[in-house]
Design a protein around this motif. Structure first.
Motif, PDB file in Angstrom:
ATOM      1  N   PHE A 107       0.814  -1.212   0.000  1.00 57.01           N
ATOM      2  CA  PHE A 107       0.000   0.000   0.000  1.00 57.01           C
ATOM      3  C   PHE A 107       0.853   1.270   0.000  1.00 57.01           C
ATOM      4  O   PHE A 107       0.332   2.365  -0.103  1.00 57.01           O
ATOM      5  N   PHE A 108       2.158   1.110   0.142  1.00 57.85           N
ATOM      6  CA  PHE A 108       3.030   2.294   0.189  1.00 57.85           C
ATOM      7  C   PHE A 108       3.572   2.667  -1.191  1.00 57.85           C
ATOM      8  O   PHE A 108       4.098   3.746  -1.376  1.00 57.85           O
ATOM      9  N   LYS A 109       3.471   1.733  -2.133  1.00 56.16           N
ATOM     10  CA  LYS A 109       4.073   2.047  -3.425  1.00 56.16           C
ATOM     11  C   LYS A 109       3.231   3.078  -4.175  1.00 56.16           C
ATOM     12  O   LYS A 109       2.054   3.304  -3.849  1.00 56.16           O
ATOM     13  N   GLU A 110       3.847   3.657  -5.192  1.00 58.14           N
ATOM     14  CA  GLU A 110       3.159   4.682  -5.964  1.00 58.14           C
ATOM     15  C   GLU A 110       1.894   4.091  -6.598  1.00 58.14           C
ATOM     16  O   GLU A 110       1.944   3.006  -7.182  1.00 58.14           O
ATOM     17  N   LYS A 111       0.793   4.815  -6.461  1.00 57.44           N
ATOM     18  CA  LYS A 111      -0.473   4.311  -6.989  1.00 57.44           C
ATOM     19  C   LYS A 111      -0.498   4.439  -8.510  1.00 57.44           C
ATOM     20  O   LYS A 111       0.193   5.278  -9.090  1.00 57.44           O
ATOM     21  N   LEU A 112      -1.298   3.600  -9.153  1.00 61.09           N
ATOM     22  CA  LEU A 112      -1.430   3.668 -10.609  1.00 61.09           C
ATOM     23  C   LEU A 112      -2.305   4.860 -10.987  1.00 61.09           C
ATOM     24  O   LEU A 112      -3.216   5.227 -10.254  1.00 61.09           O
ATOM     25  N   THR A 113      -1.991   5.424 -12.141  1.00 62.83           N
ATOM     26  CA  THR A 113      -2.879   6.455 -12.687  1.00 62.83           C
ATOM     27  C   THR A 113      -3.517   5.873 -13.937  1.00 62.83           C
ATOM     28  O   THR A 113      -2.838   5.644 -14.933  1.00 62.83           O
ATOM     29  N   LEU A 114      -4.790   5.600 -13.853  1.00 63.43           N
ATOM     30  CA  LEU A 114      -5.516   5.005 -14.977  1.00 63.43           C
ATOM     31  C   LEU A 114      -6.527   6.021 -15.498  1.00 63.43           C
ATOM     32  O   LEU A 114      -7.097   6.794 -14.721  1.00 63.43           O
ATOM     33  N   SER A 115      -6.738   5.992 -16.809  1.00 61.60           N
ATOM     34  CA  SER A 115      -7.688   6.949 -17.386  1.00 61.60           C
ATOM     35  C   SER A 115      -9.111   6.580 -16.978  1.00 61.60           C
ATOM     36  O   SER A 115      -9.393   5.450 -16.568  1.00 61.60           O
ATOM     37  N   ASP A 116      -9.979   7.554 -17.136  1.00 61.76           N
ATOM     38  CA  ASP A 116     -11.396   7.351 -16.844  1.00 61.76           C
ATOM     39  C   ASP A 116     -11.938   6.162 -17.656  1.00 61.76           C
ATOM     40  O   ASP A 116     -12.627   5.292 -17.124  1.00 61.76           O
ATOM     41  N   ASP A 117     -11.561   6.119 -18.928  1.00 59.66           N
ATOM     42  CA  ASP A 117     -12.010   5.028 -19.799  1.00 59.66           C
ATOM     43  C   ASP A 117     -11.529   3.675 -19.295  1.00 59.66           C
ATOM     44  O   ASP A 117     -12.284   2.696 -19.283  1.00 59.66           O
ATOM     45  N   GLU A 118     -10.262   3.635 -18.891  1.00 64.31           N
ATOM     46  CA  GLU A 118      -9.688   2.374 -18.434  1.00 64.31           C
ATOM     47  C   GLU A 118     -10.382   1.896 -17.149  1.00 64.31           C
ATOM     48  O   GLU A 118     -10.728   0.716 -17.020  1.00 64.31           O
ATOM     49  N   MET A 119     -10.606   2.820 -16.234  1.00 65.91           N
ATOM     50  CA  MET A 119     -11.292   2.462 -14.977  1.00 65.91           C
ATOM     51  C   MET A 119     -12.709   1.956 -15.295  1.00 65.91           C
ATOM     52  O   MET A 119     -13.148   0.925 -14.759  1.00 65.91           O
ATOM     53  N   ALA A 120     -13.400   2.680 -16.176  1.00 65.50           N
ATOM     54  CA  ALA A 120     -14.773   2.283 -16.527  1.00 65.50           C
ATOM     55  C   ALA A 120     -14.780   0.899 -17.193  1.00 65.50           C
ATOM     56  O   ALA A 120     -15.655   0.068 -16.903  1.00 65.50           O
ATOM     57  N   ASN A 121     -13.788   0.653 -18.057  1.00 60.26           N
ATOM     58  CA  ASN A 121     -13.723  -0.648 -18.743  1.00 60.26           C
ATOM     59  C   ASN A 121     -13.430  -1.784 -17.771  1.00 60.26           C
ATOM     60  O   ASN A 121     -14.008  -2.874 -17.879  1.00 60.26           O
TER      61      ASN A 121
END
Ligand code: 5GP
Length: 132
Positions: A107-121
């Motif tokens: 939980f300490f590592k850098e979080k992913l940045t996913l696009s709105d489309d990717e999250m929705a998919n």
């Protein structure tokens, strides 16, 4: 005042919904440590997960199991890991995280940045194979 997760479950705050039944709601974590990182909550607002009644706790885990089974079908991973922390948001929640190695649960590592489309998919693909 309702918790942020109660507002999410009620649809008052948007979320990437993964699954839902009468008493539970599952949605993507907004700061995922891995693709498909999902939070599972009871709709009844209780801060500490072990303050749920024994029946509520069992039902929550049963629902989480169904969500994890759906996740495993569509997200490449070795297993779906489960964790409970609850130090940030005072509404009981289970983290379900697709993992291929131990450090994927970090939980300490850098979080992913996913696009709105990717999250929705991702949410839609899990929801598509979720069996109540
Ligand atoms: P914990 O309470 O288990 O330490 O962490 C709370 C988790 O909830 C974090 O992983 C954080 O990214 C996630 N989270 C916090 N606020 C929101 C929100 O508004 N929407 C979503 N989808 N996730 C959230």
């Amino acid at each position: 005042m309702a918790s942020i997760f109660s507002k999410i479950a009620a649809g008052e705050i948007p979320s990437y919904k993964v699954a839902e039944d009468e008493k539970h709601y599952a949605f993507l974590d907004i700061n995922p440590v891995a693709k498909g990182h999902t939070l599972v909550i009871p709709k009844r607002e209780v801060d500490y997960i072990f303050d749920l009644s024994a029946d509520e706790y069992a039902e929550l885990q049963k629902f989480a199991q169904k969500v994890a089974i759906a996740m495993k079908k569509v997200i490449p991973c070795v297993k779906v890991g489960e964790a409970v922390l609850g130090l940030e948001v005072p509404h009981a929640h289970i983290h379900l995280i697709p993992i291929t190695k131990e450090s994927d649960m970090n939980f300490f590592k850098e979080k992913l940045t996913l696009s709105d489309d990717e999250m929705a998919n991702i949410a839609a693909s899990i929801n598509g194979v979720f069996e109540k």
